[in-house]
Design an enzyme around this catalytic site. Structure first.
Site, PDB file in Angstrom:
ATOM      1  N   GLU A 266     -11.749   2.446   5.297  1.00  0.00           N
ATOM      2  CA  GLU A 266     -10.418   2.365   5.909  1.00  0.00           C
ATOM      3  C   GLU A 266     -10.335   3.020   7.296  1.00  0.00           C
ATOM      4  O   GLU A 266      -9.473   3.870   7.553  1.00  0.00           O
ATOM      5  CB  GLU A 266      -9.356   2.949   4.956  1.00  0.00           C
ATOM      6  CG  GLU A 266      -9.373   2.249   3.606  1.00  0.00           C
ATOM      7  CD  GLU A 266      -8.177   2.543   2.711  1.00  0.00           C
ATOM      8  OE1 GLU A 266      -7.327   3.358   3.085  1.00  0.00           O
ATOM      9  OE2 GLU A 266      -8.092   1.910   1.634  1.00  0.00           O
TER      10      GLU A 266
ATOM     11  N   GLU B  95     -11.506  -2.291  -2.777  1.00  0.00           N
ATOM     12  CA  GLU B  95     -10.537  -1.470  -3.520  1.00  0.00           C
ATOM     13  C   GLU B  95      -9.281  -2.296  -3.739  1.00  0.00           C
ATOM     14  O   GLU B  95      -8.832  -2.980  -2.810  1.00  0.00           O
ATOM     15  CB  GLU B  95     -10.104  -0.211  -2.740  1.00  0.00           C
ATOM     16  CG  GLU B  95     -11.121   0.878  -2.648  1.00  0.00           C
ATOM     17  CD  GLU B  95     -10.562   2.103  -1.895  1.00  0.00           C
ATOM     18  OE1 GLU B  95      -9.328   2.253  -1.812  1.00  0.00           O
ATOM     19  OE2 GLU B  95     -11.389   2.872  -1.368  1.00  0.00           O
TER      20      GLU B  95
END
Lengths: 501, 501, 501, 501
Positions: free
Chosen positions: A160, A278
């Site tokens: 991220e 995810e």
């Protein structure tokens, strides 16, 4: 009453992309016995192929160290713990889906960290040392596990980077630099190892195209694209221990899968695999939704349809053995885990275990049902009744017609609902013990077993009709096998000669 | 509606005589892995103290052999198998309740046998050799297991000598002779070893007084009295594979316990322990009643009250690993076992496991309820609804008032009934597979788990009131513990902020 | 001093035919826990592919039964036990090498039996019922284990029909009839199942050609040829518990393998696989040679070379859990087993475990050495010193030159000999306890561990020279791996700074 | 040649104080699977009663936390991990020997830390919060484990406060304050909980008397006195990975035990138990001496005699799962552990396992021998040959006369020496692999098994004479049991009829 007519001519493979990968807390936790106990059970009941988590390079595993030699600091690579961890994964049938990160303290350019366990999220202070580290790690993997094995492991660069708390300043150019150095270091060990990125969370999907453009322009290797997906809205209440959010409807996640896949298709890299590394409802490890039956009913459609759009999607995470918000403060605390502390199976655990019973041939699918056939001819369905409104009266009648033909059938089901297999509710009845006794944990485990029911159906026409009423957020696995009736071989059998029968 | 008011002043110990001893198929079967797997689980869930079965001297264990030396046959005592068996029992926390019998082929005076496995039931052809054998066996036990240990093992002489099929001609005088020789042989090794008999089945209770009179007159040692008890009437249909009988009401067995105890009290041996070394509903190993929920509901009162009258009563038997009617011909075949083949728990298994959860203080007891208190102050009840009539509509409402006082209570229950935890019924739905696949056995095991339910009660007055409705033959364990409510410690907690709740 | 020069150019595959199959006591024993404990360990350390034993149709497994229906006896096939047994084998990675026999009592034409456990060795009293039985059994195997699996199982018809004690009158024509009926019954279920015979013991090899001629003439299916081989001479002393024989030299067995293979090659069935479905030194289960180190040293050459001539050779048997001469009367009793009672590994066990460490490339082989290379480049040797004479002084010096090239090598060895890993000798020192205590068994197990020694060799020239002296009947496994010396990476290392070093 | 005459009249109990307690790495490591695997094996082979380690209050277990409520920080006590750890200890038969420390970061008055894992060693910043914490922890222990259990746990306050690196400024007055507050906080929960200190390392024994004087003067509770003991001199070479020291002679430690005991005897607290809560040769976790056979031979006398002077002495530590000098950087690295990484038993492990075989009656003891008798009449000896000089030629002949009387004896021994059971040496031969493969670890484990040898002695006079030659640093366990010779019962036995024998 909804009536569903399943048609046997429908012929499609149901892809098992939903079980390709599973998320885990920080890899250092994989040294723990409770973690490994959970993972062993998960593998027996579900059987994922890959496992992905943060912290490969975090200082608790301690790969990167320096020792002083003649007054000079030199890198020392310590593989004691990572070997133990990967040995354990492979023994459980799991391959690592490598995530390169976070920054070892000694290599960090700044002191910004994330999580209670303080993972450093800054660029390397020395890209040469970083490159050496990445090469050394990759070489060690090949030495210990063999080239053939390591070529099946994807290497994803960072996590991220489009968020400021996961990558300093969410600096895109710096991320591309990191990606380039890292990918090339890995490829220098073996050109066929798969590397990819950018592992972004949702909301900045321009990173995907920018990333692929960068790779194209700079001739940087890229073998897959990755992204995350969570479906909860911004929090409406946050305390030290709770994080409350509303969920969007589940279709939103499926649309994201589809849209980003289309974005990739529109580039020069249209063939690249696309991995959701995810996903979950909420991205917070202290959101109680994770402990609920709602969470399971909500995700049913995503497990059912997600694999149409992405090559893998990795539920975040398998276990409440997890420390991003510090050591868990209570038996139930809103953790991501399929399995709660003390090996208590949460409702979403059973959702996955139910999907693992499905056949590979897809016969029918809609918003509340998936019907499959197994190689032995038996049919396996999952039905669910997602209710996001408050209140108790949301029973849903369903009438499913299955083209099984004349004969006797053994129909068995396993059910989870607000009433059954709901240990979170039982724990509330117990008074929410933070640190339950072993007896209390034992009771929670017993309470977490799905309700089993069975019946024999005698089909005289073409269809076996299942008349069901699902309660609120119920998820039910139904298995139907033909009966080979041996009753006639019991000569003189007469149950009515037994008292009561 | 029956209303029951439990009174806390009632203060009595609930004796655990019901778990003092358990019956087993022929001891030679204890070499088998499936047998030992069953027994291990039984011990974890129930935990008996002693185990008793036929065949200590049967030829498959092979203790008595002869070898030819210089043309002459001499006894050879082979302890290879009996050591292995007793080692296994002791490791599982079980002491042998020794049954001396049957007759080794080489010592038999005739060829009359019993059971598919052909146990010889005739007197010894040479009482001196018999005496030597008994001494050698007893000495070996002391040598291997120690005097202190063996002094805790009862030695019962023979099995049901009052039946012609268990003892040639049911010859009482010959039995007394056998008893005398055997008891003295044992006592010659150590005078404190406990010996007893006459191990009769019901129906000839004059044997009890005759036996004690004989011991008295002849000064023969006797340390306990033993008898069997079955509550089924003569069969009304018998085939190769089925044996159908009606049951008497359960009180009949309790009356027998009491009456025989009184008979003993009326002799010079009034202090002797009285052991029921076998009991069950039917004495046939192919009577389907053993597989039913009825069997469990029927035995509930006997477990509840039997220990008032006898020092131990030993359910016949723990497992369907059993061969008296040949190798079992089907998954369910009416076997005695608490546990069926493939480790499938039968309803009566749960009855015993439920009793094992009771507290040691008895608060209340009647025909359908037993209420106990544990040391930690929690209450544990078992309630049941025995229905020996045919038909489905026999629900029984019950209202139980428990003097727990003000507070919150966590009330959880485990239930077996015709509908839940009834693998025999599920197996019928499957088409009664004789040799089920591993998958089918797995389904049967899942179907055999009792139904778990729980609730929190908030008592504002003195009594916690349980409003129950028991279905036909349901047996329910109810556990009530006070709630230590920690909810207030979760600052900011608000479940209503979760969608659906 | 013998000097051996190994040449790396020699390039040959070392076939693993020696581990294709293992013998077992009567299949009914496979229900026992001790049996399965032994087998599990054997599979971990050695890993055979098939298992073969007598008694598939013996009455303890009880497949063939009859039940009376309306006054008529009808066959009943009971698969309860055989399913349990084959399930266990397959779970341990073993496929059944089916031996069809002996005759169920109810189908026997006469009462002649063999062994303490009385296996009936007479032809069927009704070949139609026999045919039905064989078909039913074969069909059941396919139903339970699948066609694909069962097609990999050889079906061998009967055992040693050329001996009067194994087949009534050793009647060859009757055997051919049995073979024909049985083979056709099996093939009627599936034509690709492999059937074979004649499973003779040595000494009547004309049966081989007669058998193949018969199959040819009568067009009877045959897919493999089988025979047994034992290398001991007639007994020179026999008592109730001991059977003493001298051994021939080991080459005799290898010559038999070769000669019979040639006989087959000379027929129209030259392509048929040839299986030695039993072999050992002595054919007696009470010959102490089986417990000795001699037995291991003797068989080394046979394991080394047997696979050149036959497709499999099956050591008779893996365990002393065995009852042909009755229940074992003592810890050591001359049983066939690789593993003795109480899981005590006998010397021959280690011989097999040593062979299981060999590489697949054969570099050198003679009467006392086999040298192999593994895929990772390491070399593995077994050396042995068979001494069949009495006395202690038979040390044999050996000098082996291995073309490993310059470098450092880690050389480790495991040794068994008269002195080490000889639990039979230790048991004698203990006073030959027949029924040893658990402590004594523990000591025997510790005594049975091979001697481990290791050294680092620094090769400066071409060859690594191993200077060995083997003691009497020593068998030694030697493993040589190249050293990747990391010593230099330990900065400041100096063992001499430790006291004592 | 030393000749030793053992005299059976000598009658003394050999105290098992040597196994009362064992040291462990930081308690947080007890969450790890490898740690628990080691501990399980240690308990099976040795069976300690208590376990003691640092870090109960360290931030990885995370008991002390604060949460913000309405802008104010309030303590939160998190028992999730400590419960898991203590549950595991108790399940393994180990009670906690509680060490109170180090300082939670949030309660620390300064930032001085110790060890790679940075345990804070400063006084509390708020003694009231500290007091609350200690009370809360103690109460929680009683709530979870019961009063009766917790009363058996000693609570030791802090660790080595007399060292500046373990306690800021080694401030004695501040330690006394900490002790007083802590001891009283514990006693406020239950007055019978045992508290003690001062847990000093050697070299400042005046702390002992000062501490007791302080307790006396201030009326502060004290139930035991504790101290540490290490026998190595100051280092003569230290690098990043190695710490080299010479050892003093072993008597020095025994003298310290005795002298400090005398100091205590000379106070008003003469009855207090005296615990050595840590001891070893070197106090450095990177001193290779811990991996050597020397370490075992050196400690033999201390295990033999230490218990005469102290109530317990706790070897520091059971396992190389330990992080004080960071994650272990190599298979062998000089760690304290009895057991090395990968479950490799080090020589000192066997020393303890040997002591665990001794009998409870002490017959003889000197600098190189301890002779005991067991209840069953067997004799068990340990002999050792400590050689602290360099070189190989230090064999020591020993002639031990044991008054066993006429008869046959089975004498078995297990030996460790520089040659056998020396995995450190084998690892050197392998090239000192830092991160060995699973195969290499397997080889190390095999190499670590003591040499087993046995013989039968026929004693015709009074004494059994053992003629031994011990090699350098050999430690040998010798067990002598009388032979119950059953040879005569094997009729017709004649081993000479077997070839070779």
């Amino acid at each position: 009453m909804t009536t569903i007519q399943v048609n046997k001519e429908h012929d499609e493979i149901f892809p098992d992309n939903w079980k390709k990968c599973i998320g885990t807390g920080r890899l250092g936790l994989a040294l723990q016995q409770e973690y490994l106990d959970h993972l062993k059970t998960v593998q027996e009941d579900i059987g994922f192929s890959y496992i992905r988590g943060h912290g490969l390079l975090y200082d608790d595993i301690g790969i990167y160290r320096e020792i002083e030699v003649d007054g000079e600091k030199k890198p020392f690579y310590n593989f004691t713990y990572v070997d133990r961890i990967f040995d354990a994964f492979l023994e459980l049938g799991l391959k690592p889906f490598i995530e390169i990160g976070f920054m070892p303290k000694l290599l960090a350019s700044d002191d910004q960290t994330i999580f209670a366990w303080e993972g450093n999220v800054t660029p390397p202070n020395d890209y040469h040392k970083w490159e050496d580290l990445i090469q050394a790690v990759t070489e060690h993997f090949i030495e210990r596990y063999g080239r053939e094995e390591v070529l099946t492991w994807p290497f994803e660069i960072w996590n991220e980077p489009n968020l400021v708390n996961f990558w300093k300043d969410a600096d895109k150019e710096e991320y591309f630099r990191l990606y380039q150095v890292t990918a090339r270091a890995i490829k220098s060990v073996h050109g066929d190892i798969q590397v990819g990125g950018p592992a972004i969370c949702g909301g900045s999907d321009e990173w995907i195209t920018d990333f692929l453009t960068f790779c194209n322009n700079e001739n940087v290797p890229v073998d897959f694209v990755s992204r995350h997906a969570y479906t909860s809205r911004p929090p409406h209440k946050v305390t030290a221990d709770h994080y409350y959010q509303e969920l969007t409807e589940p279709d939103k996640m499926l649309r994201e899968f589809k849209d980003v896949r289309q974005m990739i298709m529109d580039t020069d890299f249209s063939d690249l695999p696309f991995h959701i590394t995810e996903y979950n409802t909420s991205y917070s490890p202290i959101n109680p939704v994770h402990d609920t039956t709602l969470n399971a009913a909500y995700l049913a459609k995503i497990l059912s349809e997600g694999g149409d759009h992405v090559d893998s999607f990795s539920y975040w995470t398998f276990s409440d053995v997890f420390e991003e918000s510090d050591v868990p403060k209570a038996q139930f605390h809103g953790g991501f885990g399929l399995m709660g502390l003390g090996k208590v199976r949460k409702p979403t655990y059973h959702l996955f275990a139910f999907f693992n019973r499905l056949g590979s041939r897809l016969l029918y699918r809609d918003d509340q049902v998936i019907v499959t056939e197994k190689e032995d001819g038996s049919m396996v369905l999952i039905v669910w009744n997602l209710v996001m409104e408050k209140g108790e009266e949301f029973n849903r009648p369903l009438d499913i017609h299955l083209p099984l033909g004349e004969g006797k059938y053994f129909v068995s089901s396993h059910s989870i609902s607000e009433k059954y297999a709901n240990p979170w509710k039982v724990w509330q009845q117990m008074g929410r013990p933070r640190f339950p006794s072993q007896n209390q944990v034992e009771t929670l485990k017993q309470s977490a077993i799905p309700l089993f029911e069975s019946v024999q159906h005698n089909v005289t026409g073409e269809d076996l009709s299942l008349d069901l009423t699902l309660t609120k957020n119920e998820v039910k696995l139904i298995e139907i096998v033909v009966v080979n009736d041996e009753t006639e071989t019991y000569l003189g059998l007469d149950d009515s000669l037994i008292d009561s029968y």
